[in-house]
Design an enzyme around this catalytic site. Structure first.
Site, PDB file in Angstrom:
ATOM      1  N   GLN A 190      -4.773   5.826  -2.506  1.00 27.84           N
ATOM      2  CA  GLN A 190      -4.105   4.636  -1.991  1.00 27.84           C
ATOM      3  C   GLN A 190      -3.804   3.713  -3.166  1.00 27.84           C
ATOM      4  O   GLN A 190      -4.716   3.139  -3.767  1.00 27.84           O
ATOM      5  CB  GLN A 190      -5.014   3.927  -0.976  1.00 27.84           C
ATOM      6  N   GLU A 208       0.834  -1.204   0.000  1.00 26.06           N
ATOM      7  CA  GLU A 208       0.000   0.000   0.000  1.00 26.06           C
ATOM      8  C   GLU A 208       0.861   1.243   0.000  1.00 26.06           C
ATOM      9  O   GLU A 208       1.794   1.341   0.788  1.00 26.06           O
ATOM     10  CB  GLU A 208      -0.831   0.069   1.289  1.00 26.06           C
TER      11      GLU A 208
HETATM   12 CO    CO Z   1      -8.256   1.264   1.341  1.00 26.38          CO
END
Ligand code: CO
Length: 140
Positions: A57, A46
């Site tokens: 993200q 991430e």
């Molecule tokens: Co998320």
């Protein structure tokens, strides 16, 4: 009471090449990487790029047999989920249950940066995977 969604916390985008995506968002769009985390349990890398009170993200798969890996194989890179901020995730899930909204996560689970998260089922939300996020100390 209706569930109180207070902001768009972030937009999750599945990418095939995480480093190329970071370069694009940083160099072409001028966004700043604020956090990077490998979540082995979800099979995902991430990267958060914050802007205003929200964030993008980027999600890179750690393998083909992971949720994001399967998403990339079936749908290709692109919009993966929309995450809304809530003050009390447990209460919000309770409210959604009484409204018979289909949930993926019946109880909150740990997300990145000390958050608690839960996903709603895309069948319940018009084809958009929805995530709810409660931050450790939500400013009021
Ligand atoms: Co998320």
């Amino acid at each position: 009471m209706t569930p109180e969604l207070t902001a768009i916390d972030h937009i999750g985008i599945a990418v095939a090449d995480l480093e190329a995506a970071i370069d694009h968002y940083r160099d072409d769009l001028g966004l700043v990487v604020s956090h990077r985390e490998r979540v082995e349990s979800q099979g995902v890398d991430e990267v958060m790029l914050t802007l205003g009170g929200s964030a993008i993200q980027l999600l890179g798969a750690l393998g083909a047999d992971t949720p994001v890996g399967r998403f990339l194989a079936s749908r290709g890179p692109g919009l993966h989920h929309v995450a809304y901020r809530v003050d009390d995730l447990t209460m919000t899930l309770e409210e959604l249950r009484t409204r018979k909204v289909r949930l993926i996560d019946e109880v909150p689970r740990p997300g990145s940066l000390g958050t608690s998260i839960a996903f709603l089922h895309p069948k319940a939300t018009g084809g958009v995977l929805v995530e709810l996020v409660q931050h450790p100390a939500t400013p009021r």
